[in-house]
Motif scaffolding. Structure first.
Motif, PDB file in Angstrom:
ATOM      1  N   TYR A  86       2.537  -0.451 -14.315  1.00 54.30           N
ATOM      2  CA  TYR A  86       1.671  -1.280 -15.378  1.00 54.30           C
ATOM      3  C   TYR A  86       0.843  -0.229 -15.874  1.00 54.30           C
ATOM      4  N   ILE A  89       2.843   0.922 -19.071  1.00 53.77           N
ATOM      5  CA  ILE A  89       3.011   0.113 -20.438  1.00 53.77           C
ATOM      6  C   ILE A  89       1.493  -0.251 -21.095  1.00 53.77           C
ATOM      7  N   LEU A  90       0.392  -0.321 -20.058  1.00 54.48           N
ATOM      8  CA  LEU A  90      -0.759  -0.439 -20.613  1.00 54.48           C
ATOM      9  C   LEU A  90      -1.392   0.790 -21.647  1.00 54.48           C
ATOM     10  N   LEU A  93       0.481   0.470 -25.003  1.00 56.56           N
ATOM     11  CA  LEU A  93      -0.419  -0.206 -25.783  1.00 56.56           C
ATOM     12  C   LEU A  93      -1.656   0.189 -26.326  1.00 56.56           C
ATOM     13  N   THR A 155       4.645  -9.051 -23.520  1.00 54.36           N
ATOM     14  CA  THR A 155       3.245  -9.101 -24.092  1.00 54.36           C
ATOM     15  C   THR A 155       2.956  -7.807 -24.614  1.00 54.36           C
ATOM     16  N   VAL A 156       3.238  -6.814 -23.952  1.00 51.84           N
ATOM     17  CA  VAL A 156       2.765  -5.404 -24.501  1.00 51.84           C
ATOM     18  C   VAL A 156       3.779  -5.050 -25.635  1.00 51.84           C
ATOM     19  N   SER A 159       2.840  -6.975 -28.673  1.00 57.71           N
ATOM     20  CA  SER A 159       1.294  -6.656 -29.363  1.00 57.71           C
ATOM     21  C   SER A 159       1.570  -5.112 -29.938  1.00 57.71           C
ATOM     22  N   THR A 160       2.358  -4.539 -29.262  1.00 60.26           N
ATOM     23  CA  THR A 160       2.464  -2.890 -29.795  1.00 60.26           C
ATOM     24  C   THR A 160       3.048  -2.796 -31.134  1.00 60.26           C
TER      25      THR A 160
END
Length: 274
Positions: A86, A89-90, A93, A155-156, A159-160
């Motif tokens: 997690y 990947i955060l 972003l 989602t990431v 968004s990225t």
């Protein structure tokens, strides 16, 4: 007293995955040593702190892969092993957000984004990454970790990609504006050129992340429940996991090949070159 079965153990079928993990562990440690030594004194900014955090996350992921923690029979170990995934990947972003603000609003970025604030944000990333598996454990919804993981990943990715498109558009506008001003804005032209090269580098990193993570994400969404043992002995599953792990191993190689300061630092630290 029996020893608790924390690790599943090695599976000879996954030799390719182990090879990628070992190479990744070495490359991430080399990158971290270069960033910590920092002989050129050029790595004290928010972007570098995020890159260093990504290296720590990716190093943790490949080590967990090697020791089988993602498939551990211990519920707590298996749940908490997703923390570094997690966080990784955060962080990807976060790098995209940082680059967008730096390119689109350079003055505001200098005023608002300091190394200290980047450090606080990194702490927040890890808190959020730890909180998720703890929530699943406490609420008894550990079976939903896989769904949450792939949902967050999708989602990431979206968004990225969106942020990098906005960043590219902003950078192209700046380059066009400076081209019309001739030689008067030479320093700004150098800044834009450097930003463009770094942006292309992190876009390559993001594209590799999408290419390596998407097949496993799709496979994880369409798999049938109750087939874990069959999946883990499946050649296709082995290939997808090896491809997924590549994302956590190759980033330092890209930095050293494309970015001059990273390459110089590597030579100075490991080849004793001045």
């Amino acid at each position: 007293m029996a020893v608790p079965n924390i690790f599943v153990g090695f599976n000879t079928m996954y030799w390719s995955l182990y090879a990628v993990c070992i190479a990744g562990a070495i490359s991430q440690m080399v990158l971290l040593i270069c960033l910590i030594r920092n002989p050129l004194k050029c790595f004290r900014n928010s972007s570098t702190y995020l890159v260093a955090n990504l290296a720590v996350c990716d190093l943790a992921v490949v080590l967990e892969m090697i020791f089988g923690m993602f498939n551990s029979l211990n519920l707590y170990v298996r749940s908490l092993s997703h923390t570094s995934f997690y966080a990784s990947i955060l962080t990807i972003l976060s790098i995209a957000v940082d680059r967008y603000v730096m390119v689109a609003y350079p003055i505001k970025h200098r005023l608002l984004v300091s190394g200290k604030k980047a450090g606080i944000w990194i702490v927040f990333i890890w808190i959020a990454s730890v909180a998720s598996p703890f929530y699943h454990i406490l609420t008894g919804t550990s079976n939903g970790i896989s769904e949450f993981k792939y949902g967050l990943l999708a989602t990431v990715i979206v968004s990225t990609a969106f942020l990098y498109v906005l960043t590219c558009v902003s950078l192209k506008r700046q380059a066009k504006s400076l081209a019309n001003k001739g030689e008067k804005m030479h320093a700004d032209k150098i800044r834009v050129a450097n930003e463009e090269r770094f942006l292309k580098t992190v876009i390559i990193v993001a594209v590799i992340a999408v290419a390596s993570l998407t097949p496993a994400t799709i496979y994880g969404q369409v798999e049938q429940p109750g087939l874990d043992a069959k999946m883990e002995s499946n050649a296709l599953y082995c290939f997808l996991m090896t491809l997924l792990t590549l994302n956590f191993a190759i980033n330092p190689v890209i930095y050293f090949l494309r970015l001059k300061n990273y390459r110089k630092t590597l030579f100075i630290v490991f080849c004793c070159r001045k």
